[in-house]
Design an enzyme around this catalytic site. Sequence first.
Site, short mmCIF file in Angstrom:
data_model
loop_
_atom_site.label_atom_id
_atom_site.label_comp_id
_atom_site.label_asym_id
_atom_site.label_seq_id
_atom_site.Cartn_x
_atom_site.Cartn_y
_atom_site.Cartn_z
N ASP A 31 0.82 -1.22 0.00
CA ASP A 31 0.00 0.00 0.00
C ASP A 31 0.85 1.27 0.00
OD1 ASP A 31 -2.41 1.36 -0.01
OD2 ASP A 31 -2.54 1.42 2.18
N GLY A 32 0.28 2.32 -0.57
CA GLY A 32 0.92 3.63 -0.52
C GLY A 32 1.45 4.12 -1.87
N ARG A 35 -0.06 7.67 -2.80
CA ARG A 35 0.50 8.78 -2.00
C ARG A 35 1.96 9.05 -2.35
NH1 ARG A 35 -1.16 6.20 3.30
NH2 ARG A 35 -1.65 4.52 1.82
N TRP A 36 2.68 7.99 -2.69
CA TRP A 36 4.09 8.15 -3.10
C TRP A 36 4.14 9.07 -4.33
CZ3 TRP A 36 7.01 7.36 -7.44
CH2 TRP A 36 8.41 7.28 -7.27
N ARG A 44 -0.91 8.91 -10.23
CA ARG A 44 -0.93 7.71 -9.38
C ARG A 44 -0.35 6.48 -10.09
NH1 ARG A 44 -4.17 7.47 -4.90
NH2 ARG A 44 -4.52 5.26 -5.31
N HIS A 48 2.16 3.25 -9.03
CA HIS A 48 1.94 1.81 -9.21
C HIS A 48 3.11 1.16 -9.96
CE1 HIS A 48 -1.93 2.18 -7.43
NE2 HIS A 48 -2.49 2.85 -8.43
N THR A 77 -10.94 -7.06 -3.92
CA THR A 77 -12.30 -7.10 -4.49
C THR A 77 -12.95 -5.71 -4.39
OG1 THR A 77 -13.01 -7.98 -2.35
CG2 THR A 77 -12.82 -9.56 -4.15
N ARG A 82 -12.48 2.03 -7.69
CA ARG A 82 -11.65 3.16 -8.14
C ARG A 82 -12.05 3.61 -9.54
NH1 ARG A 82 -5.71 2.34 -5.47
NH2 ARG A 82 -6.49 1.70 -3.43
N LEU A 142 11.36 -19.56 -3.76
CA LEU A 142 10.21 -18.88 -3.16
C LEU A 142 8.91 -19.18 -3.91
CD1 LEU A 142 9.40 -16.35 -1.19
CD2 LEU A 142 9.43 -15.08 -3.34
N ARG A 205 -4.75 -1.45 9.16
CA ARG A 205 -5.97 -2.26 9.04
C ARG A 205 -5.69 -3.40 8.06
NH1 ARG A 205 -8.02 2.99 7.02
NH2 ARG A 205 -7.38 3.18 4.84
N SER A 207 -7.89 -4.45 5.66
CA SER A 207 -8.49 -4.21 4.34
C SER A 207 -8.90 -5.51 3.62
CB SER A 207 -7.55 -3.38 3.46
OG SER A 207 -7.27 -2.15 4.07
C1 IPE Z 1 -5.35 -2.66 0.16
O1 IPE Z 1 -5.08 -1.32 -0.05
C2 IPE Z 1 -5.40 -3.39 -1.15
C3 IPE Z 1 -4.12 -3.52 -1.82
C4 IPE Z 1 -2.96 -3.10 -1.42
C5 IPE Z 1 -4.17 -4.25 -3.06
P1 IPE Z 1 -6.23 -0.24 -0.21
O2 IPE Z 1 -5.57 1.05 -0.45
O3 IPE Z 1 -7.22 -0.70 -1.20
O4 IPE Z 1 -6.91 -0.29 1.24
P2 IPE Z 1 -7.80 0.80 1.99
O5 IPE Z 1 -8.84 1.26 1.03
O6 IPE Z 1 -6.88 1.91 2.39
O7 IPE Z 1 -8.34 0.08 3.19
C1 IPE Z 2 -1.75 0.17 -3.33
O1 IPE Z 2 -1.55 1.54 -3.40
C2 IPE Z 2 -2.06 -0.43 -4.66
C3 IPE Z 2 -3.45 -0.90 -4.80
C4 IPE Z 2 -4.38 -0.82 -3.91
C5 IPE Z 2 -3.81 -1.48 -6.07
P1 IPE Z 2 -2.75 2.57 -3.35
O2 IPE Z 2 -3.20 2.83 -4.73
O3 IPE Z 2 -3.81 2.12 -2.42
O4 IPE Z 2 -2.00 3.84 -2.77
P2 IPE Z 2 -2.57 4.88 -1.73
O5 IPE Z 2 -3.04 4.11 -0.53
O6 IPE Z 2 -3.69 5.60 -2.41
O7 IPE Z 2 -1.41 5.75 -1.43
MG MG Z 3 -4.15 2.42 -0.44
#
Ligand code: IPE
Ligand code: IPE
Ligand code: MG
Length: 251
Positions: A31-32, A35-36, A44, A48, A77, A82, A142, A205, A207
């Site tokens: 995750d993140g 925001r990165w 965005r 990715h 799921t 998005r 792995l 969390r 998620s």
């Molecule tokens: C969890 O991240 C799903 C993945 C990393 C694939 P999300 O960004 O979707 O989770 P929430 O919405 O912050 O809970």
């Molecule tokens: C995780 O990064 C990738 C997926 C959920 C597919 P995010 O896209 O959720 O990134 P943030 O949480 O918005 O920074």
């Molecule tokens: Mg996220």
Amino acid sequence: MNFIKNMFKKNTISTKVDTKNIPVHIAIIMDGNGRWAKKRGLPRSIGHNEGAKTLKTISTFCGEFGIKYLTVYAFSTENWKRPKSEVDALMDLLLDFLKNAETHIGGKDVRIQTIGDVSVLSEEIKKEIVRVTNITKENKGLILNIALNYGGRSEILHAVKEIAGNIEKKKITVNDIDEEMISNNLYTKGIPDPDILIRPGKESRLSNFLLWQTAYTEIWYTDVLWPDFRKEHIIEAVLDYQNRNRRYGGL
Ligand code: IPE
Ligand code: IPE
Ligand code: MG
């Protein structure tokens, strides 16, 4: 193991790691990414792309480090909520990642498989999943499980339907149902529960990730965003894990 010894010799890894207590299964909520990118004024999708690079580095390292299973959350799921443009970009990236994945991950010894309901993904992606799963299935390093269109609740629902179906067909009775049967009807059948769940990206969390399997998993959070995540963070998480006392409800 030789690799770990060499790393110690070269002093590239903390000597504090107990090589006899390396976790068998690490799960990561990647995750993140968004925001990165936002922090850098970038779209965005660039986040990715960087996240996909991190996955390659981290899975390669986990294999070298002696981890047997790495399960990564790539698309939930709920992520279909998005904007279409982002979902499309993620699917394009996934396809790109899967193409030749066997050559750019883990010194060619990684076995790649997926968990989640991949039936709704594009024909092209499904074809690549079948190809990469088949071509890597004899690999002994792995085992990388990529969670795609994965949700813990939908996984449990799917298992309940499978089991109920077997009752309907009179293959089993209600009394045959036990925890092992439920585990054996999850996508993770045959895979031990994760020892550590790592969540980068500041949130603490689940998620909807591995709800059944994480009953006694050690959770490790970090503010580091996934594209900035490095092997040093894996080592940090493992060191922390090795200092924990897993009681499983006992004393
Ligand atoms: C969890 O991240 C799903 C993945 C990393 C694939 P999300 O960004 O979707 O989770 P929430 O919405 O912050 O809970
Ligand atoms: C995780 O990064 C990738 C997926 C959920 C597919 P995010 O896209 O959720 O990134 P943030 O949480 O918005 O920074
Ligand atoms: Mg996220």
